[in-house]
Design a protein around this motif. Sequence first.
Motif, PDB file in Angstrom:
ATOM      1  N   UNK A 108      63.107  24.761 -12.169  1.00 21.75           N
ATOM      2  CA  UNK A 108      63.877  24.940 -13.390  1.00 21.75           C
ATOM      3  C   UNK A 108      64.629  23.664 -13.704  1.00 21.75           C
ATOM      4  N   UNK A 109      64.599  23.256 -14.958  1.00 18.20           N
ATOM      5  CA  UNK A 109      65.297  22.055 -15.409  1.00 18.20           C
ATOM      6  C   UNK A 109      66.325  22.435 -16.454  1.00 18.20           C
ATOM      7  N   UNK A 110      67.573  21.995 -16.255  1.00 18.21           N
ATOM      8  CA  UNK A 110      68.648  22.191 -17.229  1.00 18.21           C
ATOM      9  C   UNK A 110      69.034  20.839 -17.795  1.00 18.21           C
ATOM     10  N   UNK A 111      69.043  20.712 -19.130  1.00 16.72           N
ATOM     11  CA  UNK A 111      69.439  19.470 -19.793  1.00 16.72           C
ATOM     12  C   UNK A 111      70.509  19.755 -20.837  1.00 16.72           C
ATOM     13  N   UNK A 112      71.352  18.754 -21.164  1.00 22.77           N
ATOM     14  CA  UNK A 112      72.403  18.982 -22.160  1.00 22.77           C
ATOM     15  C   UNK A 112      71.858  19.284 -23.545  1.00 22.77           C
ATOM     16  N   UNK A 113      70.678  18.730 -23.861  1.00 21.64           N
ATOM     17  CA  UNK A 113      70.172  18.837 -25.225  1.00 21.64           C
ATOM     18  C   UNK A 113      69.291  20.065 -25.453  1.00 21.64           C
ATOM     19  N   UNK A 114      68.968  20.804 -24.385  1.00 24.83           N
ATOM     20  CA  UNK A 114      68.057  21.940 -24.545  1.00 24.83           C
ATOM     21  C   UNK A 114      68.435  23.055 -23.589  1.00 24.83           C
TER      22      UNK A 114
END
Length: 390
Positions: A370-376
């Motif tokens: 799982x990837x968490x990014x500020x923009x999505x």
Amino acid sequence: MMNLKKCALHTAVAMACGLGAQLANAGATISFGEDKYISAGFGFITSYNSVEDAAANGSDRSNDFTLDSARLYLSGSFNKYIKGMLNTEKSGGGSANSNFEVIDANVQFQLTPEVAIWAGRFLSPSDRANMAGPYYSMGGGYWANIASRYGWNGGVIGRDDGVAVVTSFMEDHVAVSFGAFEGDNIFRFSGVGAQSEANGTKDKLMYAGRVQIDFWDAEPGYYGTGNYFGAKDILAIGIAGRMKKDGVVSTIPGVVGDYKSYSVDFLLEKKDVGPGTFSAEAAYYYYDTDDVFLGEQGKAYSAGLGYLFNDPVGWGKIMPIVRYQKFDADGLTTAASVNTRTSADTKRFEIGANYVIAPYNSVITATYGKTDTPAASSDNFFRLALQMQF
């Protein structure tokens, strides 16, 4: 008469370049006599990726086969004092418009058994993840590109044009390297218009260094590896840093800052822990852009665990793995180089397994993460990768 024979390419590269850890690639060597040869080989990493909500309609899972990396390896030797290598890579950060480009083109002058001078294009002294790269990590073309930002963003896939002194002491248990480099691509894949040199700015060199201490088995050589797959008992710590005066250049006229980064990395690998080999890695990073690019400034962390079972299953051995990365940026930077001080964490968690047929040369890796990014929003993914080197 030339003698064409099969050998380990990176055995030749190890002799040529001091890459003691990377004795993996099978390739061909043409020998011209004692300490005179040319070696050649190639490698690639291809993968299947399925990512949540990444299909063209924005709501279904993507299904993509990708050639993540493709490399050609050449190395040669005049004599035991002068070696060289030339390596290429499918560049472009994984985009569809990738091109082949030179990533390594250098000569090594072995002044003494403990001291060498490298000149040309090569990996500048840095963290273990960058020195190992995707082919010599915990397997399956792993890029530590969230935490090890220079290894992905900087130079030509972590490489730079320059010169460095590479030394080792205490029977290769202590390694020290330091060099001066061009440093004009520090933010190559940042995607925010960040620059490290531009028209009208000063042309400063980037300085980089690394110190590594091995408490158990020694790690001879300059280029390193992130996992030995049970070949050694390793307990090592490394400290690296780099800086470039006026190395952060905004597209906003007159906004220039200094670039600095520091890292500490740790690797433990122990054979015969139960029915296999246990490995643990961790690293801490600090990036400073003089507040010019908050999106590339902040603290980062990475950690990984692996366990390689001794008994083979079919062609290879099973190695469960778990990995975590986090980049805690000081803010966001838009394409117009405008900073916003806000929470900007990027995180990735992966769990899976390697199927190790031949260490470094033939590895199949399956991971779910799982990837968490500020923009999505957060997106989960499944990746099945094949790594081969010949």
